[in-house]
Scaffold this active site. Structure first.
Site, PDB file in Angstrom:
ATOM      1  N   ILE A  41      -7.070  22.895  18.863  1.00  0.00           N
ATOM      2  CA  ILE A  41      -7.082  21.434  18.667  1.00  0.00           C
ATOM      3  C   ILE A  41      -8.248  21.048  17.781  1.00  0.00           C
ATOM      4  CG2 ILE A  41      -7.272  19.187  19.787  1.00  0.00           C
ATOM      5  CD1 ILE A  41      -6.595  20.396  22.398  1.00  0.00           C
ATOM      6  N   LYS A  43     -12.560  22.364  16.496  1.00  0.00           N
ATOM      7  CA  LYS A  43     -13.703  23.278  16.638  1.00  0.00           C
ATOM      8  C   LYS A  43     -14.975  22.474  16.605  1.00  0.00           C
ATOM      9  CE  LYS A  43     -11.659  27.286  14.478  1.00  0.00           C
ATOM     10  NZ  LYS A  43     -11.585  28.167  13.327  1.00  0.00           N
ATOM     11  N   GLY A  44     -15.784  22.608  17.651  1.00  0.00           N
ATOM     12  CA  GLY A  44     -17.136  22.083  17.586  1.00  0.00           C
ATOM     13  C   GLY A  44     -17.988  23.225  17.074  1.00  0.00           C
ATOM     14  N   ARG A  45     -19.280  23.023  16.977  1.00  0.00           N
ATOM     15  CA  ARG A  45     -20.126  24.089  16.455  1.00  0.00           C
ATOM     16  C   ARG A  45     -20.298  25.210  17.454  1.00  0.00           C
ATOM     17  NH1 ARG A  45     -24.953  21.766  15.777  1.00  0.00           N
ATOM     18  NH2 ARG A  45     -24.172  20.534  17.513  1.00  0.00           N
ATOM     19  N   PHE A  46     -20.100  24.901  18.730  1.00  0.00           N
ATOM     20  CA  PHE A  46     -20.356  25.906  19.759  1.00  0.00           C
ATOM     21  C   PHE A  46     -19.135  26.247  20.591  1.00  0.00           C
ATOM     22  CE2 PHE A  46     -24.057  23.320  18.907  1.00  0.00           C
ATOM     23  CZ  PHE A  46     -24.894  24.294  18.382  1.00  0.00           C
ATOM     24  N   VAL A  49     -11.717  24.390  20.963  1.00  0.00           N
ATOM     25  CA  VAL A  49     -10.859  23.772  21.972  1.00  0.00           C
ATOM     26  C   VAL A  49      -9.396  24.066  21.626  1.00  0.00           C
ATOM     27  CG1 VAL A  49     -10.230  21.621  23.126  1.00  0.00           C
ATOM     28  CG2 VAL A  49     -12.569  21.952  22.343  1.00  0.00           C
ATOM     29  N   ASP A 156     -24.536  13.607  26.500  1.00  0.00           N
ATOM     30  CA  ASP A 156     -23.953  13.611  25.153  1.00  0.00           C
ATOM     31  C   ASP A 156     -22.850  12.556  25.043  1.00  0.00           C
ATOM     32  OD1 ASP A 156     -23.772  14.542  22.553  1.00  0.00           O
ATOM     33  OD2 ASP A 156     -22.414  16.191  23.041  1.00  0.00           O
ATOM     34  N   LYS A 158     -20.930   9.890  23.426  1.00  0.00           N
ATOM     35  CA  LYS A 158     -20.765   9.456  22.030  1.00  0.00           C
ATOM     36  C   LYS A 158     -19.288   9.184  21.818  1.00  0.00           C
ATOM     37  CE  LYS A 158     -20.476  14.277  20.449  1.00  0.00           C
ATOM     38  NZ  LYS A 158     -20.964  15.306  19.548  1.00  0.00           N
ATOM     39  N   ASP A 173     -16.639  15.971  28.156  1.00  0.00           N
ATOM     40  CA  ASP A 173     -17.820  16.729  27.722  1.00  0.00           C
ATOM     41  C   ASP A 173     -19.104  16.438  28.469  1.00  0.00           C
ATOM     42  OD1 ASP A 173     -17.450  18.719  26.024  1.00  0.00           O
ATOM     43  OD2 ASP A 173     -18.244  17.742  24.247  1.00  0.00           O
TER      44      ASP A 173
HETATM   45  P1  ATP Z   1     -19.666  18.810  18.523  1.00  0.00           P
HETATM   46  O1  ATP Z   1     -19.809  20.233  18.118  1.00  0.00           O
HETATM   47  O2  ATP Z   1     -20.657  17.925  17.860  1.00  0.00           O
HETATM   48  O3  ATP Z   1     -19.627  18.623  20.021  1.00  0.00           O
HETATM   49  P2  ATP Z   1     -17.015  17.898  18.877  1.00  0.00           P
HETATM   50  O4  ATP Z   1     -17.404  16.955  19.992  1.00  0.00           O
HETATM   51  O5  ATP Z   1     -15.952  17.415  17.926  1.00  0.00           O
HETATM   52  O6  ATP Z   1     -18.266  18.294  18.011  1.00  0.00           O
HETATM   53  P3  ATP Z   1     -15.858  19.688  20.816  1.00  0.00           P
HETATM   54  O7  ATP Z   1     -16.335  18.852  21.961  1.00  0.00           O
HETATM   55  O8  ATP Z   1     -16.003  21.164  20.930  1.00  0.00           O
HETATM   56  O9  ATP Z   1     -16.599  19.304  19.468  1.00  0.00           O
HETATM   57  O10 ATP Z   1     -14.346  19.303  20.571  1.00  0.00           O
HETATM   58  C1  ATP Z   1     -13.569  19.879  19.532  1.00  0.00           C
HETATM   59  C2  ATP Z   1     -12.283  19.064  19.388  1.00  0.00           C
HETATM   60  O11 ATP Z   1     -11.479  19.177  20.572  1.00  0.00           O
HETATM   61  C3  ATP Z   1     -12.526  17.579  19.163  1.00  0.00           C
HETATM   62  O12 ATP Z   1     -11.633  17.137  18.165  1.00  0.00           O
HETATM   63  C4  ATP Z   1     -12.171  16.957  20.484  1.00  0.00           C
HETATM   64  O13 ATP Z   1     -11.680  15.651  20.313  1.00  0.00           O
HETATM   65  C5  ATP Z   1     -11.095  17.896  21.027  1.00  0.00           C
HETATM   66  N1  ATP Z   1     -11.064  17.890  22.498  1.00  0.00           N
HETATM   67  C6  ATP Z   1     -12.083  18.188  23.334  1.00  0.00           C
HETATM   68  N2  ATP Z   1     -11.716  18.073  24.636  1.00  0.00           N
HETATM   69  C7  ATP Z   1     -10.412  17.681  24.619  1.00  0.00           C
HETATM   70  C8  ATP Z   1      -9.444  17.362  25.645  1.00  0.00           C
HETATM   71  N3  ATP Z   1      -9.732  17.438  26.946  1.00  0.00           N
HETATM   72  N4  ATP Z   1      -8.201  16.991  25.258  1.00  0.00           N
HETATM   73  C9  ATP Z   1      -7.895  16.914  23.931  1.00  0.00           C
HETATM   74  N5  ATP Z   1      -8.755  17.197  22.928  1.00  0.00           N
HETATM   75  C10 ATP Z   1      -9.996  17.580  23.253  1.00  0.00           C
END
Ligand code: ATP
Length: 319
Positions: A41, A43-46, A49, A156, A158, A173
């Site tokens: 779905i 990728k965050g930096r760490f 998903v 966190d 946001k 998160d």
């Molecule tokens: P960062 O690295 O700054 O945290 P991020 O918040 O986009 O960036 P992730 O929290 O790893 O990174 O999320 C990656 C993607 O997965 C995002 O597009 C987020 O919206 C999606 N995502 C996370 N949790 C869910 C969920 N429970 N259902 C659907 N999508 C999700």
């Protein structure tokens, strides 16, 4: 973070609580093979998903393995999982379990179907009317108020971590920040947009070279500061400190200067919420229960400049 025991001997209490945590962690452990992992779905930096299936549609948030390479991170992950299991609220993503055996560390939650507030506000440039803006803010403060009442700091909050699903807010998160963010090598890394959410006391603790044990001082008060920023984004359709370089944001916020409200056409009451949430002194920020009371009293129509509601722009940059 958990102390269920009532035994007077502190050593027994500690033993009881440690064993009750590991017992309950076992209950939430999902064997990785049971997950039917689908497409990525995001990728965050760490984390990566995935959507997936585990007794229905789920989101699988997998920690990237180049990152989870030490016992300490594993312990931090388990501690966060033990926090997650305490949450049940309609405005919080549903925690279903976690894979806790390295090399596969993952959190399994319900799959959010809507879009994040970030996408609505910053990508699609959606404009919410005042009534919807207030409704969204109320739901965020409900979910956050619940977390704080359970002794959980989000760390966190946001717009990227707030989903809107058919009018319902779902916050994701929470609590994972320490596991995923603080260390990438020894260098502090600043994700785009992140600085706008950092309270002055957190900003002042940033170090260019982050030491092993440097945790940032996140508290319920710093979550309130984040809520202020989310409130600003909802009202203005952009981040505060727009156009300023990171160094300037760090310097200004650390010294107690607030973002300019020049772009915000709103009533005094609406701005007062921002000013209170962005207070320099953490204890001067309101609790979520108070924010809810204030939000409930706001008129649902957007108030523009009028002689009876003068705008105090001068308050935006000082105090
Ligand atoms: P960062 O690295 O700054 O945290 P991020 O918040 O986009 O960036 P992730 O929290 O790893 O990174 O999320 C990656 C993607 O997965 C995002 O597009 C987020 O919206 C999606 N995502 C996370 N949790 C869910 C969920 N429970 N259902 C659907 N999508 C999700």
């Amino acid at each position: 973070t958990v102390s269920d025991g009532e035994n007077a001997d502190p050593r027994c209490t500690r033993q009881n609580s440690v064993s009750s945590v590991s017992q309950s962690l076992r209950e939430w452990d999902i064997p990785y093979d049971e997950l039917d992992r689908g497409e990525v779905i995001g990728k965050g930096r760490f984390c990566i998903v995935y959507s997936g299936n585990w007794h229905g549609h789920v989101a699988i948030k997998e920690l990237r393995m180049d990152y989870v390479n030490d016992e300490k991170t594993l312990e931090a992950f388990k501690a966060e999982v033990s926090t997650f299991r305490k949450t049940r609220h309609e405005n919080l993503v549903l925690f279903m379990g976690a894979c806790m055996k390295p090399p596969r560390l993952a959190i399994v939650t319900s799959l959010c179907k809507g879009r994040t507030l970030y996408t609505h506000i910053h990508v699609q440039k959606d404009k919410f009317n005042m009534s919807k803006t207030i409704m969204i803010a109320q739901q965020i403060s409900q979910g956050m108020g619940y977390l704080h009442a359970r002794g959980i700091v989000h760390k966190d909050l946001k717009t990227k971590n707030i989903f809107l699903e058919s009018g319902k807010v779902v916050i994701t998160d929470f609590g994972l920040f320490n596991v995923t963010r603080l260390r990438r090598g020894n260098w502090l890394s600043i994700p785009p947009g992140w600085l706008c959410y950092l309270a002055p006391e957190v900003m002042r603790s940033l170090r260019v070279v982050q030491k092993q044990d440097d945790g940032l001082p996140f508290t319920p008060y710093s979550d309130i500061y984040c809520f202020g920023t989310v409130w600003y984004e909802l009202l203005c359709g952009e981040w505060p400190h727009k156009g300023l370089p990171p160094e300037a944001i760090i310097w200004q916020v650390g010294r107690g200067m607030k973002p300019s409200l020049a772009n915000l056409q709103a009533s005094r009451d609406v701005k007062d919420i921002l000013m209170a949430c962005w207070s320099y002194q953490p204890y001067e920020r309101p609790e979520f229960s108070n924010i809810q009371i204030t939000l409930n009293k706001l008129p649902k129509k957007r108030l523009h400049r009028s002689p009876s509601h003068p705008i105090h722009l001068s308050r935006s940059a000082e105090s």
